[in-house]
Design a protein around this motif. Sequence first.
Motif, PDB file in Angstrom:
ATOM      1  N   LYS A   1       0.841  -1.186   0.000  1.00  9.09           N
ATOM      2  CA  LYS A   1       0.000   0.000   0.000  1.00  9.09           C
ATOM      3  C   LYS A   1       0.882   1.244   0.000  1.00  9.09           C
ATOM      4  N   PRO A   2       0.368   2.364  -0.473  1.00  9.57           N
ATOM      5  CA  PRO A   2       1.180   3.600  -0.436  1.00  9.57           C
ATOM      6  C   PRO A   2       1.692   3.928   0.963  1.00  9.57           C
ATOM      7  N   GLU A   3       0.937   3.597   1.987  1.00 10.88           N
ATOM      8  CA  GLU A   3       1.384   3.884   3.355  1.00 10.88           C
ATOM      9  C   GLU A   3       2.527   2.981   3.817  1.00 10.88           C
ATOM     10  N   ASP A   4       2.880   1.991   3.020  1.00  8.91           N
ATOM     11  CA  ASP A   4       4.059   1.170   3.327  1.00  8.91           C
ATOM     12  C   ASP A   4       5.353   1.846   2.866  1.00  8.91           C
ATOM     13  N   THR A   5       5.225   2.964   2.182  1.00  7.47           N
ATOM     14  CA  THR A   5       6.405   3.689   1.726  1.00  7.47           C
ATOM     15  C   THR A   5       7.245   4.131   2.909  1.00  7.47           C
ATOM     16  N   SER A   6       8.490   3.692   2.943  1.00  4.58           N
ATOM     17  CA  SER A   6       9.394   3.973   4.059  1.00  4.58           C
ATOM     18  C   SER A   6      10.801   3.537   3.679  1.00  4.58           C
ATOM     19  N   VAL A   7      11.736   3.892   4.517  1.00  2.00           N
ATOM     20  CA  VAL A   7      13.045   3.257   4.495  1.00  2.00           C
ATOM     21  C   VAL A   7      12.968   2.064   5.443  1.00  2.00           C
ATOM     22  N   TYR A   8      13.368   0.903   4.942  1.00  4.66           N
ATOM     23  CA  TYR A   8      13.298  -0.322   5.733  1.00  4.66           C
ATOM     24  C   TYR A   8      14.699  -0.687   6.203  1.00  4.66           C
ATOM     25  N   TYR A   9      14.798  -0.980   7.498  1.00  5.97           N
ATOM     26  CA  TYR A   9      16.068  -1.291   8.135  1.00  5.97           C
ATOM     27  C   TYR A   9      16.045  -2.692   8.717  1.00  5.97           C
ATOM     28  N   CYS A  10      17.143  -3.425   8.548  1.00  5.20           N
ATOM     29  CA  CYS A  10      17.273  -4.671   9.294  1.00  5.20           C
ATOM     30  C   CYS A  10      18.167  -4.406  10.511  1.00  5.20           C
ATOM     31  N   ALA A  11      18.002  -5.224  11.524  1.00  6.17           N
ATOM     32  CA  ALA A  11      18.733  -5.036  12.765  1.00  6.17           C
ATOM     33  C   ALA A  11      18.977  -6.383  13.430  1.00  6.17           C
ATOM     34  N   ALA A  12      20.042  -6.442  14.236  1.00  9.81           N
ATOM     35  CA  ALA A  12      20.431  -7.675  14.914  1.00  9.81           C
ATOM     36  C   ALA A  12      20.436  -7.469  16.422  1.00  9.81           C
ATOM     37  N   SER A  13      19.840  -8.413  17.142  1.00 13.11           N
ATOM     38  CA  SER A  13      19.755  -8.359  18.597  1.00 13.11           C
ATOM     39  C   SER A  13      20.368  -9.621  19.179  1.00 13.11           C
ATOM     40  N   ASN A  14      21.408  -9.458  20.017  1.00 17.05           N
ATOM     41  CA  ASN A  14      22.045 -10.620  20.617  1.00 17.05           C
ATOM     42  C   ASN A  14      21.035 -11.425  21.430  1.00 17.05           C
ATOM     43  N   MET A  15      21.013 -12.711  21.237  1.00 15.84           N
ATOM     44  CA  MET A  15      20.018 -13.556  21.875  1.00 15.84           C
ATOM     45  C   MET A  15      20.137 -13.546  23.394  1.00 15.84           C
ATOM     46  N   ARG A  16      21.274 -13.092  23.922  1.00 14.99           N
ATOM     47  CA  ARG A  16      21.418 -13.001  25.371  1.00 14.99           C
ATOM     48  C   ARG A  16      20.546 -11.895  25.961  1.00 14.99           C
ATOM     49  N   ARG A  17      20.159 -10.932  25.141  1.00 17.47           N
ATOM     50  CA  ARG A  17      19.330  -9.832  25.647  1.00 17.47           C
ATOM     51  C   ARG A  17      17.906 -10.292  25.958  1.00 17.47           C
TER      52      ARG A  17
ATOM     53  N   ARG B   1      11.330  -3.894  20.503  1.00 18.27           N
ATOM     54  CA  ARG B   1      11.855  -2.575  20.859  1.00 18.27           C
ATOM     55  C   ARG B   1      13.165  -2.281  20.162  1.00 18.27           C
ATOM     56  N   THR B   2      13.294  -1.100  19.598  1.00 15.26           N
ATOM     57  CA  THR B   2      14.522  -0.739  18.896  1.00 15.26           C
ATOM     58  C   THR B   2      15.719  -0.738  19.835  1.00 15.26           C
ATOM     59  N   GLY B   3      15.505  -0.398  21.099  1.00 12.82           N
ATOM     60  CA  GLY B   3      16.601  -0.317  22.057  1.00 12.82           C
ATOM     61  C   GLY B   3      17.262  -1.646  22.378  1.00 12.82           C
ATOM     62  N   LEU B   4      16.631  -2.737  21.994  1.00  6.76           N
ATOM     63  CA  LEU B   4      17.197  -4.061  22.259  1.00  6.76           C
ATOM     64  C   LEU B   4      17.993  -4.598  21.084  1.00  6.76           C
ATOM     65  N   TYR B   5      18.158  -3.787  20.064  1.00  8.73           N
ATOM     66  CA  TYR B   5      18.929  -4.201  18.900  1.00  8.73           C
ATOM     67  C   TYR B   5      20.326  -3.579  18.943  1.00  8.73           C
TER      68      TYR B   5
END
Length: 127
Positions: free
Chosen positions: A87-103, A110-114
């Motif tokens: 959909k047009p509202e899906d327009t964005s910059v898409y980011y991948c992120a990695a979170s250590n499994m120990r967290r 939550r972005t803060g856990l990545y």
Amino acid sequence: QVHLVESGGGLVQAGSSLKISCAVSGLTFRSYHMGWFRQAPGKEREFVATISWNGGNSWVADSMNGRFSISRDNTKNTVSLQMNSLKPEDTSVYYCAASNMRRSALPPERTGLYDYWGQGTQVTVSS
């Protein structure tokens, strides 16, 4: 040095499908949950989807559930986001992120856990 490199973004028409991917290097991929987030101009970064280190648990944000799905390949150190019925509202910059499994035992929203982030790939959906 850790690198997360997104690819596959572009301009598509509403109703189309698109698959974006993220190639990860410089860390032990199997030790990390992986997530996808997106950020539109003037808006906060928002959770899209997440998948556990072994692929056993995954979920998608409610607003995208049923249209988006996340997957990972631990043999290739990649994580992908399949997006359907865009959909047009899906327009964005898409980011991948990695979170250590120990967290967290479960892949987080939550972005803060990545710990690590890619530079992002632009997805534009025209109406």
